[in-house]
Design a protein around this motif. Structure first.
Motif, PDB file in Angstrom:
ATOM      1  N   PHE A  90      64.417  92.375  64.146  1.00 43.52           N
ATOM      2  CA  PHE A  90      63.254  91.902  63.389  1.00 43.52           C
ATOM      3  C   PHE A  90      62.480  93.090  62.809  1.00 43.52           C
ATOM      4  CE2 PHE A  90      58.820  90.836  62.857  1.00 43.52           C
ATOM      5  CZ  PHE A  90      58.866  89.611  62.199  1.00 43.52           C
ATOM      6  N   ASN A  91      62.181  94.082  63.639  1.00 42.35           N
ATOM      7  CA  ASN A  91      61.396  95.236  63.201  1.00 42.35           C
ATOM      8  C   ASN A  91      62.097  96.006  62.087  1.00 42.35           C
ATOM      9  OD1 ASN A  91      59.634  94.433  65.189  1.00 42.35           O
ATOM     10  ND2 ASN A  91      60.076  96.137  66.569  1.00 42.35           N
ATOM     11  N   ASP A  92      63.408  96.193  62.223  1.00 37.47           N
ATOM     12  CA  ASP A  92      64.170  96.874  61.170  1.00 37.47           C
ATOM     13  C   ASP A  92      64.100  96.091  59.868  1.00 37.47           C
ATOM     14  OD1 ASP A  92      64.879  98.885  62.942  1.00 37.47           O
ATOM     15  OD2 ASP A  92      66.930  98.152  63.254  1.00 37.47           O
ATOM     16  N   CYS A  93      64.239  94.783  59.971  1.00 40.32           N
ATOM     17  CA  CYS A  93      64.182  93.915  58.797  1.00 40.32           C
ATOM     18  C   CYS A  93      62.823  94.045  58.110  1.00 40.32           C
ATOM     19  CB  CYS A  93      64.440  92.460  59.224  1.00 40.32           C
ATOM     20  SG  CYS A  93      64.259  91.245  57.898  1.00 40.32           S
ATOM     21  N   LEU A  94      61.759  93.932  58.896  1.00 41.52           N
ATOM     22  CA  LEU A  94      60.410  93.974  58.327  1.00 41.52           C
ATOM     23  C   LEU A  94      60.087  95.351  57.757  1.00 41.52           C
ATOM     24  CD1 LEU A  94      57.877  92.276  57.847  1.00 41.52           C
ATOM     25  CD2 LEU A  94      57.052  93.014  60.088  1.00 41.52           C
ATOM     26  N   ASP A  95      60.414  96.395  58.506  1.00 38.74           N
ATOM     27  CA  ASP A  95      60.105  97.757  58.056  1.00 38.74           C
ATOM     28  C   ASP A  95      60.871  98.153  56.800  1.00 38.74           C
ATOM     29  OD1 ASP A  95      58.338  98.054  60.181  1.00 38.74           O
ATOM     30  OD2 ASP A  95      59.786  99.129  61.450  1.00 38.74           O
ATOM     31  N   SER A  96      62.074  97.616  56.641  1.00 38.22           N
ATOM     32  CA  SER A  96      62.903  97.986  55.491  1.00 38.22           C
ATOM     33  C   SER A  96      62.519  97.262  54.210  1.00 38.22           C
ATOM     34  CB  SER A  96      64.379  97.692  55.799  1.00 38.22           C
ATOM     35  OG  SER A  96      64.615  96.283  55.786  1.00 38.22           O
TER      36      SER A  96
END
Length: 146
Positions: A90-96
């Motif tokens: 989730f964090n990778d998705c949001l940050d990217s």
């Protein structure tokens, strides 16, 4: 997601879905207004949750926390964790910004169809602007289903 009127409109949509089960469907499109500073990222976060099969749960969590917690990247990530999502993914998705363009495309589609504010609901192609009472939607839906 940051629009208080959309939050007030949610019970109406839920009642429509319940009362017209099997006769209507809800298709969600994003329309983050510029003056809601966290709306774009909230929309992206909902899409990141959808990637893990939890769009509607995350949608509800965003509206639950609209007035009480405030929106921030840290809160978006915490709420995903609270829902049992894979935090790293989730964090990778949001940050990217993986879904930034999808949200922008939804906004452009809305603009092209005459949307200029939220909430905006389409019933069989007819734009209904604003958080109107349930009975207003019931009249329109009933006239279509007759």
């Amino acid at each position: 997601f940051e629009c208080p009127f959309c939050g007030r409109h949610l019970p109406t949509l839920n009642k429509i879905i319940s009362d017209y089960k099997g006769k209507v469907r809800l298709v969600y499109k994003h329309f983050p207004l510029d003056f809601h500073q966290n709306a774009q990222k909230a929309a992206e976060a909902s899409e990141c949750a959808d990637e893990q099969g939890k769009f509607w749960e995350y949608h509800d969590k965003l509206f639950e926390n609209l007035a009480t917690s405030g929106y921030s990247l840290a809160n978006f990530k915490q709420w995903a964790k609270d829902l049992g999502l894979n935090s790293g993914k989730f964090n990778d998705c949001l940050d990217s910004g993986k879904f930034a363009q999808k949200v922008k495309d939804d906004f452009q589609e809305g603009t092209a169809k005459g949307v200029d504010g939220t909430p905006a609901t389409f019933v069989n192609g007819q734009l209904i602007s604003g958080a109107l009472p349930y009975d207003s939607f019931k009249q329109i839906i009933d006239s279509i289903l007759e």
